[in-house]
Write a protein that holds these residues in place. Structure first.
Motif, short mmCIF file in Angstrom:
data_model
loop_
_atom_site.label_atom_id
_atom_site.label_comp_id
_atom_site.label_asym_id
_atom_site.label_seq_id
_atom_site.Cartn_x
_atom_site.Cartn_y
_atom_site.Cartn_z
N LYS A 113 -3.05 0.37 7.83
CA LYS A 113 -1.87 0.59 7.12
C LYS A 113 -1.84 0.03 5.57
O LYS A 113 -1.52 -0.87 5.26
CB LYS A 113 -0.56 -0.36 8.21
N PRO A 114 -2.36 1.24 5.07
CA PRO A 114 -2.65 0.87 3.60
C PRO A 114 -0.78 0.88 2.63
O PRO A 114 -0.08 1.23 3.05
CB PRO A 114 -2.66 2.64 3.75
N VAL A 115 -1.44 0.21 2.27
CA VAL A 115 0.11 -0.06 1.00
C VAL A 115 -0.25 0.37 -0.05
O VAL A 115 -0.60 0.52 -0.43
CB VAL A 115 -0.14 -2.31 0.51
N ARG A 116 0.86 1.17 0.03
CA ARG A 116 0.20 2.12 -1.68
C ARG A 116 1.98 1.09 -2.55
O ARG A 116 3.19 0.78 -2.71
CB ARG A 116 1.81 3.39 -1.24
N ARG A 117 1.08 1.63 -3.83
CA ARG A 117 1.72 1.11 -5.37
C ARG A 117 1.38 1.90 -6.42
O ARG A 117 0.83 3.36 -6.20
CB ARG A 117 0.55 -0.45 -5.55
N ARG B 130 -11.55 -7.11 7.27
CA ARG B 130 -10.27 -7.40 7.43
C ARG B 130 -9.15 -6.70 6.68
O ARG B 130 -7.99 -5.64 6.87
CB ARG B 130 -9.93 -8.51 7.62
N GLY B 131 -9.97 -7.12 5.08
CA GLY B 131 -8.89 -6.06 4.43
C GLY B 131 -8.92 -4.88 3.91
O GLY B 131 -8.35 -4.03 4.57
N ALA B 132 -10.08 -4.22 4.36
CA ALA B 132 -10.68 -2.61 4.74
C ALA B 132 -9.62 -1.76 5.84
O ALA B 132 -9.57 -1.26 5.59
CB ALA B 132 -12.10 -2.55 4.49
N LEU B 133 -10.17 -3.22 6.60
CA LEU B 133 -9.53 -2.31 7.74
C LEU B 133 -7.86 -2.59 8.38
O LEU B 133 -7.45 -1.05 8.35
CB LEU B 133 -10.12 -3.38 8.97
N TYR C 123 -1.91 3.71 -6.36
CA TYR C 123 -3.21 3.56 -6.05
C TYR C 123 -2.87 2.76 -4.30
O TYR C 123 -1.72 2.91 -4.02
CB TYR C 123 -3.75 2.47 -6.81
N THR C 124 -3.94 2.43 -2.96
CA THR C 124 -3.54 1.85 -2.85
C THR C 124 -4.45 0.57 -2.94
O THR C 124 -5.22 0.35 -2.92
CB THR C 124 -4.64 2.73 -1.32
N GLU C 125 -2.96 -0.24 -2.18
CA GLU C 125 -3.86 -2.17 -2.09
C GLU C 125 -3.97 -2.56 -1.13
O GLU C 125 -3.92 -2.03 -0.29
CB GLU C 125 -2.84 -3.18 -2.18
N GLN C 126 -5.57 -2.51 -1.70
CA GLN C 126 -5.88 -3.61 -0.52
C GLN C 126 -6.95 -5.04 -0.67
O GLN C 126 -7.34 -5.35 -1.62
CB GLN C 126 -7.88 -2.51 -0.60
N ALA C 127 -7.08 -5.38 0.66
CA ALA C 127 -6.65 -7.13 0.79
C ALA C 127 -8.82 -7.19 0.63
O ALA C 127 -9.72 -6.50 0.89
CB ALA C 127 -6.06 -8.20 1.84
#
Length: 268
Positions: A31-35, A23-26, A15-19
Motif C-alpha cells: 500500500k504505497p503512500v504517494r507524496r 514492516r514499513g518496507a512491506l 516520491y513514495t513515503e516508506q516507514a
C-alpha cells in the motif's frame, strides 16, 4: 536579448513515503503512500545577456533545483524555459557548447593528471580548433596566474590553485553563460579576491553572463548587478543589493546570513 527567460517554471518531485524497518518496507510495497513536493513554484525570471545575477536564498529554498533546470540537468515539470534560445533539458551540442558550470565543491579536473591534460580532453569534447585552443589557454592561464601550474598533477595543487584551474577548464570554450555555484567556498581571502576579480573581468571584457549562487556577501557585493531571492521555490525578491538590505531592515555592513535571516524570520 535575454540569456534566460523562465515563465512559471515549476519542478515537482514525486516520491513514495516508506516507514522504517521490514514492516514499513512491506507496507510500502503493498500500500504505497504517494507524496509530492514542489521545489520550484511558478518562477518567472528573465536575465539579459551580459548580466551578473545572484541567485540567493536559504538552504532548501530551490536554488539548486533552479540551477539544474537552467543548465539542463533537470527537466521542468511545468512552465516555459529558454536559455540562449534553447530548451536546456534537450541538451543539444550547441546549447552545451555555449554554457559552463563551476561547482565550488565538485571538480571537473581529472585528479591524477595535469590540468593541461584535462584541457586537451575538453578541446576534443568541444571540437575547439588548435589556434583557438592555444589562444584561450594563453589568455586564461595568464589572467588567473596559473601558467606555471597547468603541468602539475591536480592532486598536488592547493584548493585555491585548483579552483583557478577549474575556471580555466570551465571557460576554455568561451561560453556565453556561466553558472557559478559557490565558486569561492573554502578559499582564503587572497584566493577569493583573485577569483572575484577574474569573474568581473570576464563579464566586462567578454560579456559573459554569470549566474552566481553564494553565501558570501563579499562575492555578491563585488560581482552581482542584481539579486533574485528564492524562498520555498518562489521568487520573493528581484532587485539590487541595496534594495535587499533596505527590505531586510539590516545595516549596510550586515553579512548575507544576517540579511537572509531577517528576510525569512518567522517563515517555515
Amino acid at each position: 536579448m535575454n540569456a534566460i527567460t523562465a515563465t512559471d517554471l515549476t519542478k515537482v518531485y514525486r516520491y513514495t513515503e516508506q516507514a522504517p524497518g521490514m514492516r514499513g518496507a512491506l507496507k510500502g510495497l503493498l500500500k504505497p503512500v504517494r507524496r509530492q513536493r514542489t521545489a520550484v513554484d511558478a518562477l518567472t525570471l528573465t536575465v539579459p545577456e551580459g548580466q551578473v545575477i545572484g541567485l540567493l536564498g536559504p538552504n532548501g529554498a530551490g536554488k539548486t533545483t533552479t540551477i539544474k533546470m537552467l543548465c539542463g540537468l533537470l527537466r521542468p515539470t511545468g512552465g516555459d524555459l529558454q536559455v540562449l534560445d534553447h530548451e536546456p533539458h534537450k541538451r543539444s551540442f550547441d546549447f552545451l557548447s555555449r554554457i559552463s558550470v563551476v561547482f565550488g565543491q565538485k571538480s571537473m579536473l581529472w585528479w591524477d593528471v595535469s590540468t593541461y591534460d584535462s584541457l586537451l580532453i575538453h578541446r576534443e569534447m568541444y571540437a575547439i580548433p588548435k589556434p583557438a585552443f592555444d589562444a584561450s589557454v594563453a589568455e586564461l592561464t595568464e589572467r588567473l596566474d596559473v601558467a606555471h601550474l597547468v603541468d602539475i598533477p591536480v592532486r598536488k595543487l592547493s584548493l585555491g590553485q585548483r579552483m583557478r584551474c577549474e575556471l580555466v577548464l570551465a571557460l576554455l570554450h568561451q561560453p556565453a553563460l556561466l553558472f557559478a555555484d559557490e565558486p569561492t567556498v573554502g578559499l582564503d581571502v587572497v584566493a577569493k579576491l583573485a577569483l572575484r576579480n577574474f569573474l568581473a573581468e570576464m563579464n566586462r571584457d567578454h560579456g559573459t553572463t554569470i549566474v552566481l549562487t553564494s553565501h558570501d556577501m563579499s562575492d555578491v557585493a563585488a560581482l552581482c548587478h542584481r539579486i533574485a531571492l528564492i524562498d520555498h521555490g518562489v521568487l520573493g525578491f528581484d532587485g539590487d543589493l541595496q534594495e535587499l538590505r533596505q527590505r531586510s531592515g539590516q545595516h549596510e555592513d550586515a553579512d548575507l546570513d544576517q540579511v537572509l535571516a531577517a528576510m525569512f524570520q518567522g517563515r517555515s
